[in-house]
Design a protein around this motif. Structure first.
Motif, PDB file in Angstrom:
ATOM      1  N   UNK A 179      20.774 -50.795  20.454  1.00 52.61           N
ATOM      2  CA  UNK A 179      21.767 -50.722  21.164  1.00 52.61           C
ATOM      3  C   UNK A 179      22.584 -49.339  21.279  1.00 52.61           C
ATOM      4  N   UNK A 180      22.104 -48.178  20.637  1.00 53.27           N
ATOM      5  CA  UNK A 180      22.632 -47.045  20.551  1.00 53.27           C
ATOM      6  C   UNK A 180      22.152 -46.436  21.883  1.00 53.27           C
ATOM      7  N   UNK A 181      23.020 -45.530  22.226  1.00 54.00           N
ATOM      8  CA  UNK A 181      23.009 -44.856  23.668  1.00 54.00           C
ATOM      9  C   UNK A 181      21.886 -43.647  23.419  1.00 54.00           C
ATOM     10  N   UNK A 182      21.186 -43.482  24.586  1.00 53.85           N
ATOM     11  CA  UNK A 182      20.254 -42.405  24.525  1.00 53.85           C
ATOM     12  C   UNK A 182      19.007 -42.796  23.495  1.00 53.85           C
ATOM     13  N   UNK A 183      18.133 -41.572  23.297  1.00 58.67           N
ATOM     14  CA  UNK A 183      16.987 -42.047  22.401  1.00 58.67           C
ATOM     15  C   UNK A 183      17.239 -41.214  20.901  1.00 58.67           C
ATOM     16  N   UNK A 184      18.366 -40.668  20.533  1.00 57.88           N
ATOM     17  CA  UNK A 184      18.198 -39.980  19.314  1.00 57.88           C
ATOM     18  C   UNK A 184      19.273 -40.663  18.520  1.00 57.88           C
TER      19      UNK A 184
END
Length: 267
Positions: free
Chosen positions: A137-142
């Motif tokens: 669910x975290x934004x982006x890929x990092x």
């Protein structure tokens, strides 16, 4: 370059007797100067004064997740990193988990700080599933997951170190059959596609994080329980991942810190 550290500081840097260890903890943090610190076992840090005082001493800002059953955890952030979002993971962890997203030159970086159940391997596996879902669910890929996972890794033969434990502690690291090492929480994170940074970047080092030489830890027999896991995109930016030993780390806690460096900068 961005530096991220995870560390279980043991019962808030306080003991039942003596002056406590929080000053030693602060000196280790000040010396290593992480930009982000995932800290566990923050007993007594529910008090705003304790949390604010420690954060000010190390030059960071703290984002705390309180615990229902155990001890709080936090992610501390060093300026000039800019926090985009922060808050606890609202699942019934034995201890707690917290999520902080900061702005970097490669996009948002989310750090999850967690401390898994020390007693029950099956419950740790469930908690690892909650963390894997939070990564998705975290934004982006990092995204980086750091913490005391209280779990042995599935790639190592643990028979000898488990056999050396007193029976009361041995059960924590065995499955119900009483023979098979309990490694499923770490295996679940690996199955979710996360990269174990220490295994990837320091293959010649066993990465043992507990116990330290003088910080206590009768429940340990030379074990790797503290991890930094990264999404593949973040792992490609990782420069190093090392267990921080020696000096004050030998006295400040029963766990050693783990520190990773990334080719990232504040945005």
């Amino acid at each position: 370059m961005l530096r991220v550290m995870t560390w279980n500081i043991r019962t808030g840097g306080r003991d039942r007797a003596g002056p406590g260890r929080l000053d030693r903890v602060a000196r280790v943090v000040a010396e290593r100067r992480p930009d982000l610190l995932a800290a566990q076992e923050l007993r007594g840090f529910d008090s705003g004064d304790v949390l604010a005082g420690f954060a000010a001493e190390v030059g960071m800002r703290a984002h705390l997740a309180r615990s229902r059953f155990g001890q709080p955890v936090a992610v501390l952030v060093r300026p000039p990193l800019r926090v985009v979002a922060a808050g606890p993971l609202r699942r019934p962890f034995h201890h707690a988990a917290v999520r902080v997203t900061v702005a970097t030159d490669a996009g948002p970086l989310t750090v999850l700080g967690a401390h898994l159940d020390p007693y029950c391997g099956l419950r740790r596996r469930v908690e690892a599933g909650w963390l894997a879902a939070a990564v998705r669910r975290a934004p982006g890929e990092l995204t980086l997951l750091g913490g005391d996972l209280n779990t042995l890794d599935p790639e190592t033969d643990h028979a000898d170190r488990i056999a050396r434990l007193p029976p009361a502690y041995r059960r924590r690291h065995l499955r119900r059959d009483g023979r098979t090492p309990e490694t499923r929480a770490v295996a679940r994170l690996a199955a979710a596609g996360l990269v174990d940074l220490h295994r990837a970047l320091a293959p010649g080092d066993a990465g043992l994080t507990a116990p330290t030489r003088h910080g206590g830890g009768a429940e340990f027999s030379g074990m790797r329980l503290d991890y930094l896991f990264a999404t593949p995109a973040l792992a490609r930016l990782a420069l190093s991942c090392t267990v921080q030993r020696g000096g004050e780390t030998e006295y400040a806690s029963d766990h050693y810190p783990v520190l990773a460096e990334f080719d990232l900068r504040p945005a």
